[in-house]
Every structure is written in C-alpha cells, then in structure tokens.
Scaffold this motif. Structure first.
Motif, mmCIF file in Angstrom:
data_model
loop_
_atom_site.group_PDB
_atom_site.id
_atom_site.type_symbol
_atom_site.label_atom_id
_atom_site.label_comp_id
_atom_site.label_asym_id
_atom_site.label_seq_id
_atom_site.Cartn_x
_atom_site.Cartn_y
_atom_site.Cartn_z
ATOM 1 N N ARG A 226 -4.121 13.867 2.129
ATOM 2 C CA ARG A 226 -5.137 13.766 3.177
ATOM 3 C C ARG A 226 -5.645 12.332 3.294
ATOM 4 N N CYS A 227 -5.925 11.703 2.152
ATOM 5 C CA CYS A 227 -6.401 10.320 2.171
ATOM 6 C C CYS A 227 -5.320 9.372 2.692
ATOM 7 N N GLY A 228 -4.060 9.658 2.339
ATOM 8 C CA GLY A 228 -2.958 8.836 2.827
ATOM 9 C C GLY A 228 -2.828 8.895 4.340
ATOM 10 N N ILE A 229 -3.000 10.068 4.903
ATOM 11 C CA ILE A 229 -2.934 10.214 6.361
ATOM 12 C C ILE A 229 -4.079 9.467 7.030
ATOM 13 N N ILE A 230 -5.276 9.562 6.456
ATOM 14 C CA ILE A 230 -6.431 8.847 7.007
ATOM 15 C C ILE A 230 -6.199 7.336 6.957
ATOM 16 N N LEU B 58 2.820 -4.815 -7.371
ATOM 17 C CA LEU B 58 2.660 -5.951 -6.471
ATOM 18 C C LEU B 58 3.600 -7.084 -6.860
ATOM 19 N N PHE B 59 3.643 -7.415 -8.144
ATOM 20 C CA PHE B 59 4.531 -8.472 -8.618
ATOM 21 C C PHE B 59 5.990 -8.156 -8.295
ATOM 22 N N GLY B 60 6.398 -6.935 -8.594
ATOM 23 C CA GLY B 60 7.781 -6.550 -8.358
ATOM 24 C C GLY B 60 8.136 -6.559 -6.884
ATOM 25 N N TYR B 61 7.243 -6.039 -6.053
ATOM 26 C CA TYR B 61 7.493 -5.961 -4.614
ATOM 27 C C TYR B 61 7.633 -7.346 -3.995
ATOM 28 N N LEU B 62 6.675 -8.235 -4.262
ATOM 29 C CA LEU B 62 6.728 -9.564 -3.665
ATOM 30 C C LEU B 62 7.846 -10.413 -4.265
ATOM 31 N N SER B 63 8.140 -10.227 -5.552
ATOM 32 C CA SER B 63 9.259 -10.951 -6.164
ATOM 33 C C SER B 63 10.564 -10.569 -5.484
ATOM 34 N N LEU B 64 10.790 -9.272 -5.316
ATOM 35 C CA LEU B 64 12.025 -8.805 -4.677
ATOM 36 C C LEU B 64 12.110 -9.288 -3.239
ATOM 37 N N PRO C 170 0.803 -1.228 0.000
ATOM 38 C CA PRO C 170 0.000 0.000 0.000
ATOM 39 C C PRO C 170 0.833 1.273 0.000
ATOM 40 N N GLY C 171 2.012 1.231 0.624
ATOM 41 C CA GLY C 171 2.896 2.394 0.571
ATOM 42 C C GLY C 171 3.372 2.668 -0.847
#
Length: 421
Positions: free
Chosen positions: A224-228, A375-381, A204-205
């Motif tokens: 604002r939405c990110g802080i919430i 998502l693919f790149g993050y979990l692969s790494l 999510p980040g």
C-alpha cells in the motif's frame, strides 16, 4: 536517597553527553559553513571550471529572462539536463540580474546545502548506529576537502548531496513506520532527487524490494505504501514528462536524453575524461544535442564492440575492476583549496575508504547499512556501464564516513572496555 541518586546518575550523565554532542554538532556545522562563506567571498570567483558550471548559469539566465529551458544551445529546448539546478539559479538571477553575483550567492547557498546535508547525515547515522558515531560521521565529513570543493563549483553535487541525505533519512523513517504519511514524504523527496540528478531514479525501487523481501515488515502495508509513493512520484514527474513530450514533438522522455556522451567517454580504458576535452570538441557535426546524443551512442556501441573483439582482456578488466576502482579511487579535487595540496586530499580520501571498509565489515548486517550498500552497489554498477567519475561518487563519501566513524567508535569502545577491565 542514595539509591535514588544512583539510579538517576547514568541518566544524568547520558543527558550531559547528548547535550555536549549537540553543541559539538553545532560547532562543526556552523564553523564549516562560516569558513566556506569566507572562502567564497575571498576566492569564490576563482572556482570557475569553464564547463558545466557555465552551462548551468547560462541556462538559468535564459530561463529567467525568456522562460525557455535550454542548455548549451540557446535556440533549442534541452532534454540534456533536469531543471532543479538551473531553476534554483534562475530564481537567484531574477533577484541579482548578474551572473557573477548569482554564482557567488549560490556558492553560499551551496555551503548551506552541504551543512544541511551533514545535519541529515547526523540524524541518519544516529538512527543506524548511535549519537556518538553520528557526531564522528559529521566531524570526518566536515574536513573532507572534496565536500568543500562541492560548495564552490556550480555543479549539481551540493544539491544532490542534500537530496540524497534527505532520501536516506526518509527511507529510514519509512522503514520504522511504514505509514501513508511517510510514503507521501518519500515519494516527494524521491521526485526532488530525480529532478536534481536522474541517476538516482531506480534506488527507491531497490529499497522497496529490500523492504518487501529483506526487512521484517508487513507486506500488505508495504505494498500500500509502495503504491502511494509511486503515485506521488508519478504526479510530481508528470509536468516534466508533458514538457518533454510537447517540446520534443511527441517523444516520451522520462528523465533526460543524455546517455550518449557518458557512455562514449566510458569506452576509453583506464583514463579520465579530462584528457579528452579537446578531442570531444571534434566529435559532433551539429549543435543539435539530440543528434549529438544519438551519434555519441552509436559511436560508443561501435567502440565497445570493437574493444571487446580486438582487446578482450583490456576491456573486460576496464568494465569490471577498472571502472569500479576509478569510481571509488579517483578523488574529486579538480582545483586545490587554499593551503590544501592535492596530496592531502588524496591521503584523506584513501584513509576514509580504508576506515569505511573496516566499518562495513563490522556493521553490514544492520538494516540501515544494507540500504547504503544497495545505494553503493546500484550507483557503482550504473557508472561502470557509463562513466566512472570522481564527481559522481563524491556525494557518497559522507556515507563512507559514517561507516568509518562506526569503526572508530567501535575501536574506542573496545579500548575503553580493556581499560575498565
């Protein structure tokens, strides 16, 4: 009147096509679910892997009977796993009072989770592509053998697949309408997903950074939405942090303390962990998971240092191409389904990968596809650092099916255009 009927004709035909798509969607989801239920009732108890599944069930029993959250060692609180799966199992165990009955009922619940996940996948694919592609996505996923196996093993995969599809869908809706409501929903779903499987925590980040720098959305509203979202996430995770702090004697454990074992298993080049099941039993000098994790981490660091020093080419290849190929190329088919030999599952997997790559080449510029690529790149790494495992990539394969479906429908549309011309 002719002009009027001609004007309404395409709308009427489109309405019929949408109705037919929804009928086929219901047939696919309900049919697969009912067949899985029959499979569970006839063969469900056979799918006992004697590994994490037994650990989760025993953890659930202790949690239900004594209110203590443990794993493997019933005398100590665990920091090795998150509580979503044991907690859900404990609820079922409270009703049944039997681990065997709990396992069977939960297998049926997992079949429902997979069906629900595929429905959310349909909604996501429809937003990214179109309804026809979404239906093809569900059809391809419904017959993918590892998804059937996910319903039978008492692992986190089925629950994580549902959480992951819900997270993707809420991310797409939040991208369309970056409002406070969707920020709250996204934060809640994010927390649920982390309680199921902590490895998803940072995606999510990355989505937020993508929205901030890549998507054409108002940055003030995004912040604002990110802080919430972050506030909701922190609020939901706070009970877990407090529990860990108190149970560990004053240590802050944001997710789990379980990185040592997968880090160590990942130091064995070009092989799978199953080959080291007996060796793993000799690694630990204590039944204290905290100490074991520290020992595993220390040993892993020694092996990595020694490996890159004495065998640099082997370890460089393993920690780049090798682990990537293992993560995506190994097939989560540890026990065969009735009438479905391993070769069928492997062939289906590689055809799916080929279609996914072909579809990705055509659609990678779409914002929704770029979220999936993140998502693919993050979990692969992540798993290239730790343990590259087919079990961890299995929940991603329905998203590969979405890309393959986009390729198939694109080819069909192209052929239809050639015929019409």
């Amino acid at each position: 009147m002719c002009a009027d009927s001609g004007r309404r004709g395409p709308d009427w035909l489109e309405g019929v096509e949408i109705l037919n798509n929804k009928k086929w969607l219901a047939v696919l989801l309900l049919g697969a679910f009912l067949l899985k239920c029959i499979l569970v009732l006839v063969h469900g108890s056979y799918y006992d892997y004697g590994s994490d599944d037994r650990g989760y069930l025993e953890s659930a029993r202790i949690l239900a009977e004594d209110g203590r959250f443990t794993y493997n060692d019933p005398d100590r609180p665990t920091f090795f796993i998150t509580p979503a799966l044991p907690g859900a199992l404990a609820v079922v165990y409270k009703v049944t009072g039997s681990l065997a009955a709990t396992a069977q009922i939960f297998r049926i619940l997992q079949a429902a989770m997979v069906a629900s996940a595929l429905w959310l996948l349909f909604l996501a694919a429809r937003r990214i592509f179109n309804e026809r592609t979404a239906l093809w996505t569900v059809a391809i996923s419904s017959f993918y053998p590892p998804l059937w196996l996910m319903s039978l093993f008492i692992f986190t995969e089925s629950m994580f697949l549902l959480a992951l599809m819900l997270l993707l869908y809420t991310a797409l809706r939040a991208m369309e309408r970056p409002t406070s409501v969707w920020a709250v929903v996204f934060g809640l779903v994010w927390a649920v997903a982390v309680y199921v499987r902590p490895t998803i925590a940072l995606w999510p980040g990355l989505i937020f950074l993508y929205y901030l720098y890549g998507a054409k959305l108002p940055w003030r509203k995004l912040i604002r939405c990110g802080i919430i979202t972050a506030a909701v996430f922190v609020l939901c995770l706070t009970p877990w942090w407090v529990r860990n702090y108190e149970a560990s004697g004053g240590h802050f454990i944001p997710l789990t303390k379980a990185g040592g074992n997968p880090l160590l298993l990942g130091t064995y080049p070009f092989t799978v962990p199953a080959l080291f099941m007996e060796e793993q039993k000799t690694w630990h000098t204590t039944n204290d998971q905290w100490i074991n994790d520290e020992q595993d981490t220390a040993r892993a660091k020694e092996r990595i240092k020694e490996g890159f020093t004495t065998k640099p080419l082997l370890y460089t290849a393993w920690y780049t191409v090798g682990k990537f190929a293992m993560f995506w190329g190994d097939v989560f088919y540890w026990m065969a389904l009735p009438g479905v030999p391993l070769i069928v599952a492997v062939a289906y997997h590689y055809l799916l990968l080929a279609g996914g790559v072909a579809g990705l080449r055509k659609s990678w510029r779409l914002p929704g596809v770029q979220l999936i690529l993140l998502l693919f790149g993050y979990l692969s790494l992540l798993h290239m650092i730790y343990l590259a495992h087919s079990r961890y990539s299995a929940p991603l394969m329905p998203l590969v099916a979405m890309l393959a479906a986009a390729y198939i429908t694109g080819r069909l549309d192209k052929k239809r255009g050639v015929v019409q011309s």
